[in-house]
Design an enzyme around this catalytic site. Structure first.
Site, PDB file in Angstrom:
ATOM      1  N   GLY A  90       0.826  -1.205   0.000  1.00  0.00           N
ATOM      2  CA  GLY A  90       0.000   0.000   0.000  1.00  0.00           C
ATOM      3  C   GLY A  90       0.861   1.257   0.000  1.00  0.00           C
ATOM      4  O   GLY A  90       2.088   1.188  -0.039  1.00  0.00           O
ATOM      5  N   GLY A 103       4.679   4.466   5.184  1.00  0.00           N
ATOM      6  CA  GLY A 103       5.086   4.449   6.582  1.00  0.00           C
ATOM      7  C   GLY A 103       4.001   4.896   7.540  1.00  0.00           C
ATOM      8  O   GLY A 103       4.233   4.996   8.742  1.00  0.00           O
ATOM      9  N   GLU A 111       9.538  -2.390   4.627  1.00  0.00           N
ATOM     10  CA  GLU A 111       8.878  -2.245   3.322  1.00  0.00           C
ATOM     11  C   GLU A 111       9.868  -1.792   2.251  1.00  0.00           C
ATOM     12  O   GLU A 111       9.848  -2.284   1.118  1.00  0.00           O
ATOM     13  CB  GLU A 111       7.732  -1.238   3.423  1.00  0.00           C
ATOM     14  CG  GLU A 111       6.545  -1.762   4.224  1.00  0.00           C
ATOM     15  CD  GLU A 111       5.487  -0.713   4.518  1.00  0.00           C
ATOM     16  OE1 GLU A 111       4.345  -1.097   4.790  1.00  0.00           O
ATOM     17  OE2 GLU A 111       5.799   0.491   4.492  1.00  0.00           O
TER      18      GLU A 111
HETATM   19  C1  5RP Z   1       2.621   0.984   6.274  1.00  0.00           C
HETATM   20  C2  5RP Z   1       2.350   1.619   4.972  1.00  0.00           C
HETATM   21  C3  5RP Z   1       1.004   1.407   4.382  1.00  0.00           C
HETATM   22  O1  5RP Z   1       1.153   0.744   3.166  1.00  0.00           O
HETATM   23  C4  5RP Z   1       0.336   2.732   4.187  1.00  0.00           C
HETATM   24  O2  5RP Z   1       0.284   3.398   5.440  1.00  0.00           O
HETATM   25  C5  5RP Z   1      -1.095   2.579   3.631  1.00  0.00           C
HETATM   26  O3  5RP Z   1      -1.904   1.994   4.584  1.00  0.00           O
HETATM   27  P1  5RP Z   1      -3.426   1.644   4.311  1.00  0.00           P
HETATM   28  O4  5RP Z   1      -3.454   0.634   3.225  1.00  0.00           O
HETATM   29  O5  5RP Z   1      -3.923   1.116   5.624  1.00  0.00           O
HETATM   30  O6  5RP Z   1      -4.137   2.918   3.912  1.00  0.00           O
HETATM   31  O7  5RP Z   1       3.180   2.279   4.383  1.00  0.00           O
HETATM   32  O8  5RP Z   1       3.872   1.356   6.780  1.00  0.00           O
END
Ligand code: 5RP
Length: 242
Positions: A90, A103, A111
């Site tokens: 994501g 993040g 990641e």
């Molecule tokens: C986690 C991330 C996530 O991919 C990003 O925060 C998006 O999160 P979500 O899919 O819950 O909107 O970078 O560190």
């Protein structure tokens, strides 16, 4: 799987489901973190079960490792697999060049390591994450606990010479305690409004000794799979590749 979802979750689910269809038998796959990535893990687990898909996966957080394991996806360490075919993750924001802010879930370090070890990174997101200029979402920077306030001061100095819409920094909290990453570090969230030159900012931030990594993913992502609340999905390549 997608009944009774909010419009945003329907969009996240749609992008996750589409992206999971790009995984092929025998692939080594990086599994992202966050709510969209969790949908992708669920969709992938369905394929593992129903299609007997044989994959090996590297999770990017303890959360994702737990979910994948519970759902029957075979996980391995990055070092055991070495190079990965594909990572699906994501993002908090992405622009027309598919540069990302990541993040929001605090997993940016693993990641980024996993994405960098992958032949291809696909980002999955709802359409709200697409921006003209990045920076509305606070940019997370992972710093080690030792001397973190000194690191913050050094970062503040660096920010002065960058073209930004704001410069406030806050340490991320979880309730009344500092948020701690899977690696035992802190996250400083930078409220920048807009980032004039994201590649340059990313490089500058990583010059500070206490900074472990920042949440700017520059030139790492090949394709965005963008979901809308009506369940439709759009694929976007880099503007520079068109
Ligand atoms: C986690 C991330 C996530 O991919 C990003 O925060 C998006 O999160 P979500 O899919 O819950 O909107 O970078 O560190």
């Amino acid at each position: 799987m997608s009944s009774n979802l909010s419009p945003t979750d329907r969009a996240k689910f749609a992008s996750a489901q589409k992206a999971s269809s790009f995984v092929e038998d025998g692939m080594k796959v990086g599994l992202g973190t966050g709510s969209t990535a969790a949908w992708m893990v669920r969709c992938l687990a369905e394929r593992v079960k129903n299609e007997k898909l044989r994959i090996q996966a590297v999770p990017t957080s303890l959360r994702t490792a737990k979910l994948a394991t519970e759902l029957g996806i075979k996980i391995a360490t990055l070092d055991a697999l070495g190079r990965l075919d594909l990572t699906i993750d994501g993002a908090d924001e992405f622009d027309a060049d598919l540069n990302l802010i990541k993040g929001g879930g605090g997993a940016l370090l693993q990641e980024k390591i996993v994405a960098a070890a992958s032949d291809k990174m696909i980002v999955i997101a709802d359409v709200e994450k697409r921006v003209e200029t990045m920076g509305q979402f606070p940019l997370p920077v992972e710093v080690i606990g030792f001397g973190w306030q000194t690191s913050q001061k050094l970062i503040e100095k660096i920010l002065v010479s960058h073209d930004l819409g704001g410069r406030r920094i806050s340490r991320r909290m979880l309730g009344d305690k500092p948020f701690v990453t899977d690696e035992g570090n802190f996250i400083l969230d930078m409220h920048l409004g807009q980032i004039g030159d994201a590649p340059q900012l990313g490089k500058s931030l990583n010059q500070v000794p206490g900074v472990v990594e920042n949440g700017l993913f520059i030139n790492m992502c090949a394709v965005a799979v963008i979901g809308a609340p009506d369940g439709s999905v759009e694929l976007q390549g880099k503007r520079s590749a068109i």
